[in-house]
Each structure stands twice: as C-alpha cells, then as structure tokens.
Design an enzyme around this catalytic site. Structure first.
Site, short mmCIF file in Angstrom:
data_model
loop_
_atom_site.label_atom_id
_atom_site.label_comp_id
_atom_site.label_asym_id
_atom_site.label_seq_id
_atom_site.Cartn_x
_atom_site.Cartn_y
_atom_site.Cartn_z
N GLU A 33 -44.70 -6.27 12.67
CA GLU A 33 -45.16 -6.78 13.96
C GLU A 33 -43.99 -7.34 14.76
O GLU A 33 -43.10 -7.97 14.21
CB GLU A 33 -46.18 -7.90 13.71
N HIS A 93 -51.63 -5.06 21.06
CA HIS A 93 -52.69 -6.07 21.04
C HIS A 93 -53.21 -6.29 22.47
O HIS A 93 -52.51 -6.03 23.45
CB HIS A 93 -52.13 -7.40 20.52
N TYR A 159 -60.14 -13.36 9.04
CA TYR A 159 -59.59 -14.62 8.53
C TYR A 159 -60.10 -14.87 7.11
O TYR A 159 -61.21 -15.37 6.92
CB TYR A 159 -60.00 -15.77 9.48
N HIS A 163 -62.15 -18.48 10.16
CA HIS A 163 -61.45 -18.83 11.41
C HIS A 163 -61.53 -20.34 11.60
O HIS A 163 -62.53 -20.97 11.29
CB HIS A 163 -62.10 -18.09 12.58
N GLN A 226 -41.26 -23.17 10.55
CA GLN A 226 -42.16 -22.02 10.75
C GLN A 226 -43.46 -22.23 9.97
O GLN A 226 -44.54 -21.94 10.46
CB GLN A 226 -41.44 -20.75 10.30
P1 FAD Z 1 -63.32 -13.67 17.54
O1 FAD Z 1 -63.53 -12.54 16.62
O2 FAD Z 1 -64.05 -13.68 18.83
O3 FAD Z 1 -63.66 -15.03 16.76
C1 FAD Z 1 -63.34 -16.29 17.34
C2 FAD Z 1 -64.31 -17.35 16.83
O4 FAD Z 1 -65.60 -17.12 17.39
C3 FAD Z 1 -64.48 -17.33 15.31
O5 FAD Z 1 -64.62 -18.68 14.89
C4 FAD Z 1 -65.80 -16.58 15.11
O6 FAD Z 1 -66.45 -16.96 13.92
C5 FAD Z 1 -66.57 -17.03 16.36
N1 FAD Z 1 -67.57 -16.04 16.80
C6 FAD Z 1 -67.41 -14.73 16.95
N2 FAD Z 1 -68.55 -14.16 17.38
C7 FAD Z 1 -69.45 -15.16 17.51
C8 FAD Z 1 -70.82 -15.22 17.92
N3 FAD Z 1 -71.49 -14.11 18.27
N4 FAD Z 1 -71.43 -16.44 17.94
C9 FAD Z 1 -70.77 -17.58 17.58
N5 FAD Z 1 -69.48 -17.56 17.19
C10 FAD Z 1 -68.84 -16.37 17.14
N6 FAD Z 1 -53.50 -14.15 19.57
C11 FAD Z 1 -52.87 -13.82 20.73
O7 FAD Z 1 -52.94 -14.57 21.71
N7 FAD Z 1 -52.14 -12.65 20.84
C12 FAD Z 1 -52.03 -11.77 19.80
O8 FAD Z 1 -51.39 -10.74 19.93
C13 FAD Z 1 -52.68 -12.10 18.57
N8 FAD Z 1 -52.62 -11.25 17.51
C14 FAD Z 1 -53.33 -11.55 16.36
C15 FAD Z 1 -53.30 -10.64 15.29
C16 FAD Z 1 -54.00 -10.92 14.11
C17 FAD Z 1 -53.98 -9.92 12.98
C18 FAD Z 1 -54.71 -12.14 13.98
C19 FAD Z 1 -55.44 -12.46 12.70
C20 FAD Z 1 -54.75 -13.05 15.03
C21 FAD Z 1 -54.06 -12.76 16.24
N9 FAD Z 1 -54.09 -13.64 17.33
C22 FAD Z 1 -53.43 -13.32 18.50
C23 FAD Z 1 -54.80 -14.92 17.23
C24 FAD Z 1 -56.28 -14.81 17.70
O9 FAD Z 1 -56.31 -14.49 19.08
C25 FAD Z 1 -56.93 -16.16 17.45
O10 FAD Z 1 -57.04 -16.40 16.08
C26 FAD Z 1 -58.26 -16.41 18.16
O11 FAD Z 1 -58.56 -17.81 18.04
C27 FAD Z 1 -59.45 -15.63 17.61
O12 FAD Z 1 -59.38 -14.32 17.99
P2 FAD Z 1 -60.42 -13.25 17.36
O13 FAD Z 1 -60.12 -11.98 18.05
O14 FAD Z 1 -60.38 -13.29 15.90
O15 FAD Z 1 -61.80 -13.89 17.91
#
Ligand code: FAD
Length: 303
Positions: A33, A93, A159, A163, A226
C-alpha cells in the site's frame, strides 16, 4: 503532473487486471500500500517511492484516499501512473463520508477514465471537526452505488477486532455481511499484531455467511511513535510480546526498524503456514521496508 482533465467516463484504455483475479492464484502473493502526497510538490517523491515498490512486482498496489485528513486529490493520478509505468495492477481507495453523490459520481468517472477498475470502497473516518456530507452514512451504500455504476472490482474494509465505533463485535460482523451483500468482491483487514485474532475473525465471518476472500493487512511497525498512532486510531490490541519488543528497541531507531520488520515477517510466515494465500502489507511509501520483508521471505513468497 497533468493539468486539468475533463473526465467523460467514455475511455476504457489501459484497464488493469482485476484484484479478484490476481488473488485467485494458488501461489502465495503479496500486495503493498502507498499513500498519495497532500501537496503537488511531493508528487514526484511519492511516485518514485511507489515505483521502487512496484519494481518488487507485488500482485497489486493499493493507493489510499485522503488519509490524514485531505481529500483524494492525487489518488487517481498516482494509481494510474503506477499502473502505466510498471504494469502492476492498482487498487484505488475511495471514501464517501465527506462526499456528495456528485463527488462520488465524478470520482468514479475519473477512475474509469484512467483505467482504474479496482476500488476499495470506504466510509472514511469522521473528521475531527465533525464536518461531513450527509449523502452516505455507511460504506455499504457506496459499495451498492459502485456496483450499479459499472464493471468495477470492489473491495471493502473489515476489522478483526471490531470497528472502533461499534460496541458489539456481533453487530459489526452483521454490518459487514450487509456490506458484502451490497457487492464486495473481497475484503481487506485492518492491521493486527496477533494472528490468532485474524484466525478467530475468519471463523466468525464464515459463521455469518461471509464467503468472499478476506485478505489480512500487516503493518510493519518501524518506530514506537508509529505504533502509538496506529493504536490510537484503530484500538488494535498490542500483544505483550510485541509491546516488550517496542519498549526495548523503540529508543534505538535502527534496532526498532529491524525488529518491526522481523515481527511483520514472522506474522506473514505464520499466516502462510496456516494456509493464507494472499497478504497485504501496509508499506507506507517505504520501499526499503517492503524489500526487507520480501528478503526475509525469499524462499516462502516468490513474486
Ligand atoms: P463502514 O463499513 O461503513 O463501517 C463504519 C462503522 O459503521 C462500523 O462501526 C460499522 O459497524 C458501522 N455500520 C456499518 N453499517 C451499519 C448499519 N447499517 N447500521 C449501523 N452501523 C453500521 N480511511 C481513509 O480515509 N482513506 C483510506 O484510504 C482508507 N483505507 C483503508 C483501508 C483498509 C483496509 C481499512 C481497514 C481502513 C481504511 N481506512 C481508510 C479507514 C476507514 O475509512 C475507517 O476505519 C472508517 O472509520 C470506517 O470505514 P469503513 O469503510 O470500514 O466503514
């Protein structure tokens, strides 16, 4: 750097191989990455580092979006250049929480135009000032929209320790299942430092009916700072064994770097020994760290 480009969404040239096809292989593969710069004057430096990482011939390189607070200004351009220069497939992303539907439509149009047909669809972190747009609440909505908008290979985040915003792991897994059903082809995990947490997560995901490939994300920790930052952001558990390593070697930069690389390499060896065939490494624009890990695994993973 390119100037202003008008994206029409009609150009399909130089599409790269889909991630789902690169990870289907029976042999063990590794991806890395990189993150784009915040300002244009750093673009060439980042491109050079990404080029050195691409020269290691990973199965793909993922390019983050707006990590660190900025928007995804250079994600598409960097991803396209990496792909055109090296031929290595790229995964761009895309976050949605700070975007309107128009922003997302235009980003997807640009991705398509640049031949970027792999997207990691994310909600993104809620900014510290709390300022968000209200078109998207969860990544699953973005996944659904991308699925409808064309022929993208779509990844989602997951996660193993739950999360940070979700109180109960069971709810988090249920939300993950909704996201996968919305159209994810594969998932990539947040970093973890104890492989048993990942193995346990695989069972729980399977129990919940999640059947897409789940790629473990390994973060080589090369400084004590880090680690503190990573833990503060993600709440990831730090096992005693690793904490002792960081306490002992943290004050000595060279020793910490070496110990962090060895720790990450050992995690990968254990994953491979337990049947995991694809591993994603959070190489953070550090080609030397990426190479050092590959050197440690030279008879285990041949790229
Ligand atoms: P979601 O899947 O939407 O989940 C977020 C929260 O909402 C979780 O607690 C979940 O349980 C909850 N949730 C989901 N659906 C519902 C529902 N229907 N009702 C109630 N609650 C719900 N961040 C960046 O800014 N840029 C990046 O490039 C980036 N790359 C990443 C790459 C990886 C592999 C990972 C693991 C994370 C990355 N992140 C990045 C961080 C990520 O954006 C954060 O962790 C963010 O807080 C959650 O994103 P998500 O897409 O997992 O969200």
């Amino acid at each position: 750097m390119t100037g202003t480009i008008v994206f029409t969404g009609k150009n399909d040239y130089n599409k790269c191989m889909k991630i789902i096809d690169t990870i289907k292989s029976d042999r063990v593969t590794l991806s890395f990455e990189v993150f784009p710069p915040k300002t244009s004057d750093k673009f060439e430096d980042v491109l050079r580092a990404a080029g050195e990482i691409a020269a290691l011939k990973p199965s793909y390189i993922s390019v983050t979006y707006g990590a660190g607070g900025g928007r995804g200004r250079f994600t598409a351009e960097l991803a396209q250049k990496i792909h055109l220069d090296s031929g290595v497939p790229v995964l761009a992303h895309l976050t949605c929480v700070s975007s309107t539907r128009e922003d997302v439509a235009s980003a997807l149009c640009e991705y398509r135009e640049r031949g970027l047909n792999n997207v990691l669809a994310l909600r993104g972190d809620i900014p510290e000032d709390g300022k968000i747009e209200h078109d998207y609440r969860y990544a699953s909505e973005l996944v659904e929209e991308i699925r409808q908008s064309g022929d993208f290979c779509i990844g989602g985040a997951c996660y193993p320790e739950g999360h940070i915003e979700c109180e109960h792991k069971a709810d988090d897994i249920a939300h993950l299942k909704t996201k996968v059903d919305a159209g994810c082809d594969f998932l990539t995990t947040q970093m973890f430092f104890d492989n048993n947490i990942f193995y346990n997560f695989l069972y729980r995901a399977k129990d919940a009916g999640i059947q897409v490939p789940i790629i473990p994300g390994i973060m080589p920790i090369t400084t004590a700072r880090q680690l503190s930052r990573a833990v503060a952001m993600s709440g990831t558990n730090v096992p005693e064994r690793f904490r002792a390593i960081v306490d002992k070697f943290g004050p000595d930069p060279k020793a910490m770097r070496q110990a962090g690389i060895v720790y990450a390499s050992e995690q990968i060896i254990d994953l491979v020994a337990n049947g995991v065939r694809h591993i994603h490494v959070y190489s953070m624009n550090k080609p030397k760290v990426a190479k050092a890990i590959l050197d440690n695994l030279s008879y285990i993973i041949t790229l």
